[in-house]
Motif scaffolding. Structure first.
Motif, PDB file in Angstrom:
ATOM      1  N   LYS A  76      -7.510  -0.328   1.479  1.00 53.97           N
ATOM      2  CA  LYS A  76      -6.392   0.556   1.112  1.00 53.97           C
ATOM      3  C   LYS A  76      -6.481   1.759   2.029  1.00 53.97           C
ATOM      4  CE  LYS A  76      -4.459  -0.891  -2.916  1.00 53.97           C
ATOM      5  NZ  LYS A  76      -3.141  -1.437  -2.756  1.00 53.97           N
ATOM      6  N   GLU A  84     -10.279   2.536   2.947  1.00 54.49           N
ATOM      7  CA  GLU A  84     -11.275   2.441   1.882  1.00 54.49           C
ATOM      8  C   GLU A  84     -11.347   0.960   1.503  1.00 54.49           C
ATOM      9  OE1 GLU A  84     -11.236   6.136  -0.943  1.00 54.49           O
ATOM     10  OE2 GLU A  84     -10.572   4.337  -2.024  1.00 54.49           O
ATOM     11  N   ASP A  92     -12.689  -2.151  -0.931  1.00 50.64           N
ATOM     12  CA  ASP A  92     -13.294  -2.429  -2.251  1.00 50.64           C
ATOM     13  C   ASP A  92     -14.335  -3.545  -2.131  1.00 50.64           C
ATOM     14  OD1 ASP A  92     -12.011  -4.874  -2.241  1.00 50.64           O
ATOM     15  OD2 ASP A  92     -10.459  -4.309  -3.674  1.00 50.64           O
ATOM     16  N   GLU A  93     -14.950  -3.917  -3.271  1.00 45.94           N
ATOM     17  CA  GLU A  93     -16.063  -4.887  -3.241  1.00 45.94           C
ATOM     18  C   GLU A  93     -15.625  -6.286  -2.809  1.00 45.94           C
ATOM     19  OE1 GLU A  93     -14.505  -4.663  -7.459  1.00 45.94           O
ATOM     20  OE2 GLU A  93     -14.911  -3.284  -5.845  1.00 45.94           O
ATOM     21  N   ASN A  94     -14.273  -6.599  -2.899  1.00 45.74           N
ATOM     22  CA  ASN A  94     -13.780  -7.913  -2.473  1.00 45.74           C
ATOM     23  C   ASN A  94     -13.322  -7.930  -1.020  1.00 45.74           C
ATOM     24  OD1 ASN A  94     -14.135  -9.110  -5.060  1.00 45.74           O
ATOM     25  ND2 ASN A  94     -12.291  -8.020  -5.730  1.00 45.74           N
ATOM     26  N   ASP A 146       0.866  -1.180   0.000  1.00 46.86           N
ATOM     27  CA  ASP A 146       0.000   0.000   0.000  1.00 46.86           C
ATOM     28  C   ASP A 146       0.903   1.231   0.000  1.00 46.86           C
ATOM     29  OD1 ASP A 146      -3.074   0.806   1.384  1.00 46.86           O
ATOM     30  OD2 ASP A 146      -1.470   2.280   1.220  1.00 46.86           O
ATOM     31  N   SER A 196      -6.677   5.379   2.320  1.00 50.60           N
ATOM     32  CA  SER A 196      -6.960   6.451   1.358  1.00 50.60           C
ATOM     33  C   SER A 196      -6.278   7.756   1.748  1.00 50.60           C
ATOM     34  CB  SER A 196      -8.471   6.668   1.231  1.00 50.60           C
ATOM     35  OG  SER A 196      -9.004   7.010   2.495  1.00 50.60           O
TER      36      SER A 196
END
Lengths: 163, 416
Positions: free
Chosen positions: A84, A76, A78-80, A61, A86
């Protein structure tokens, strides 16, 4: 004097038990009721004489590895379920998931070790070096976080290596 | 032991036969009571044995064989060595408090139990690396059982945990906790300076070495002249040697050796050309060391050569630092004075050795003078010609003094 020593000794022994118990309780609470997210990782295999062999984790990262000023890393997802960082703030956010840095003045990812059985750690290093699908799961509650597992694909690394 | 028992029986008889009064008998019995002998081998083996067991427990914990078990089971395993060692500590405190072997062994096992349990917690929850805090925490948690059981074997490990925490990554003066914890350990060591069977010597050496590390590294971190701090420390060791009989010898030897070794560095010119460093905190502490050292000597009305040598070296370095004479030609002057002081100290020890018929003093003097001669012989900073002349003059001086001594002795014999 001798009369005082026994209660002092007993108190000291209770504190000896209390300190590791408190350390456990703090982490266990996060593990039990925290939100789980995933972080992509790279790693290598070092050694600690007291705590055993571990794989050293480097989170893939940009912000986590660039020493940005501030203590609180805003996440943040994600859909999985992969997280991360941000941005980094000096104050904890009122809502949303965030991680508390391991350093006071700049953001540093709070985890860098995953302990494994002595013979599995070197194997893990080899496997993850060849696989791009390695990640750790981290449980987070009020910024405090505990690693709950390491995976290759969707298989826990310990199972992956022993199969 | 047999002689003492015979004497005690005799005292009983004298009392019964009314040769001596019951009061006198009591005084004699107390004076000649058989001293409790401690088998040093048993104590040492119990320390070594428990040290092995303790380290084994830590290593087995680190092996992480139980990674497949649920967290609760792993936690229970993690606590096992700690709880077992606590049971032993309590048992020893209540039942075997007079046994040094049991006390030392239990304290070591308890320390290993703390190290192992805290490590396993870190292992279970994959805690990040924070070695300094980890060992500092373990040192603090194991401290009370060490103090209460009066066990000195874990003291070295304790000093390591405290000094590592305070010195490796930070200045000790910025971490008052480490300083306070070090002082607790040092006071415990001083408490044992009157102990018997080598305990005093062991704690003296352990505390002297850890004190040396403390003074040295703290001065470096605080950017203060290391040698001023060290000379003050050695002066304190030399002075404090008059306070204790058993530990005093170790303090005197370490203070003397430290002063002479550091003084050997001072005999090079480069040493007097280095940049001058100063820090008010360390300067105050150095003065406090010095005041304490002088205070002890005045109170006890004794002169300790080791302390005097350290005072002379400290004075020289302090003048150099205060006046700021770190340039040529002053550096040459200071170098010459340092050489003269060291030579004088060496000759004094040889003289004192001959006077007191002390092989240790004579050897210390011989080693100092010989090392100084060898160092100057191979010293490339000084001119060959000057060194040659100085060597010849010194040689003539020694031979002249020797012939003077022989003549004086002859004269004394003739007068008899």
């Amino acid at each position: 004097m001798k009369k005082i020593l026994l209660p002092v000794l007993i108190l000291a022994l209770v504190i000896q038990l209390f300190v590791p118990s408190y350390m456990i309780w703090q982490r266990y609470d996060v593990l039990k009721s925290g939100t789980e997210v995933k972080f992509d990782i790279g790693l290598f295999d070092p050694y600690d004489a007291f705590r055993g062999r571990y794989v050293s984790i480097r989170v893939e990262d940009a912000i986590a590895t660039s020493f940005v000023r501030g203590r609180y890393g805003i996440l943040e997802i994600d859909e999985n379920g992969f997280a991360k960082i941000s941005r980094v703030e000096s104050e904890p956010p009122k809502e949303g998931l965030y991680l508390i840095s391991s350093e006071e003045n700049y953001f540093s990812f709070p985890h860098n070790r995953y302990y494994m059985e002595e013979t599995l750690a070197p194997e893990a290093e080899k496997v993850i070096g060849a696989s791009a699908e390695a990640y750790i799961t981290v449980r987070i509650k009020n910024g405090k976080s505990v690693i709950s597992g390491m995976y290759i694909g969707d298989v826990p690394i310990e199972e992956y290596l022993t199969e | 032991m047999r002689k003492e028992k015979w004497l005690l029986d005799e005292i009983e008889k004298w009392q019964t036969e009314e040769i001596i009064s019951p009061e006198s008998a009591e005084i004699l019995k107390t004076r000649y009571a058989p001293k409790k002998k401690i088998n040093l081998l048993i104590v040492l083996f119990s320390i070594i044995g428990t040290l092995f067991v303790g380290m084994g427990v830590v290593l087995v914990g680190a092996h992480n064989l139980w990674y497949k078990l649920p967290i609760a089971a792993r936690t229970a395993i993690g606590f096992l060595p700690l709880v077992a060692s606590q049971v032993l500590v309590l048992y020893v405190y209540l039942k075997k408090r007079d046994s040094i072997a049991f006390c030392e062994g239990a304290a070591i096992l308890n320390m290993a139990g703390v190290f192992s349990s805290v490590a396993i917690v870190g292992q279970i929850f994959h805690l990040p690396s924070d070695f300094t805090n980890y060992i500092l925490l373990c040192g603090v948690l194991a401290l009370p059982s060490m103090l209460i059981l009066n066990a000195i074997a874990p003291l070295g490990i304790y000093f390591w945990t405290v000094l590592n925490g305070g010195l490796c990554f930070d200045s000790l003066w910025e971490t008052p906790l480490s300083t306070a914890l070090y002082v607790v350990g040092a006071l415990f060591a001083i408490y044992n300076f009157r102990a018997e069977n080598g305990r005093a010597v062991y704690v003296a050496w352990i505390s002297v070495i850890s004190g040396f590390i403390l003074v040295w590294v703290t001065s470096l971190l605080e950017d203060f002249d290391v040698f001023i701090s060290l000379f003050a420390y050695f002066a304190l060791l030399g002075s404090a040697s008059v306070l204790w009989e058993r530990a005093g010898r170790s303090l005197e030897i370490s203070g003397t050796a430290g002063t002479l070794i550091v003084m050997l560095f001072a005999t090079y010119e480069g040493w007097w050309l280095s940049s001058i460093k100063s820090d008010i905190t360390i300067a105050v502490l150095t003065l406090a060391f010095l005041a304490l050292a002088i205070g002890i000597l005045i109170k006890k009305q004794r002169v300790v050569p080791a302390a005097l040598a350290a005072f002379a070296a400290l004075l020289l370095r302090a003048i150099w630092a205060l006046v700021g004479l770190n340039s040529e030609p002053f550096s040459v002057v200071f170098m010459i004075v340092a050489n003269v002081i060291l030579l004088a100290v060496g000759v004094y020890y040889i003289w004192a050795g001959a006077r007191k018929v002390s092989l240790l003093y004579a050897n210390v003097g011989m080693i100092t003078v010989c090392t100084l001669i060898i160092m100057r012989f191979f010293d490339s900073e000084m001119s060959l010609g000057i060194r040659g002349v100085v060597f010849i003059l010194l040689g003539i001086g020694f031979l002249g003094f020797n012939s003077y001594l022989v003549r004086m002795r002859k004269k004394a014999k003739e007068e008899k």
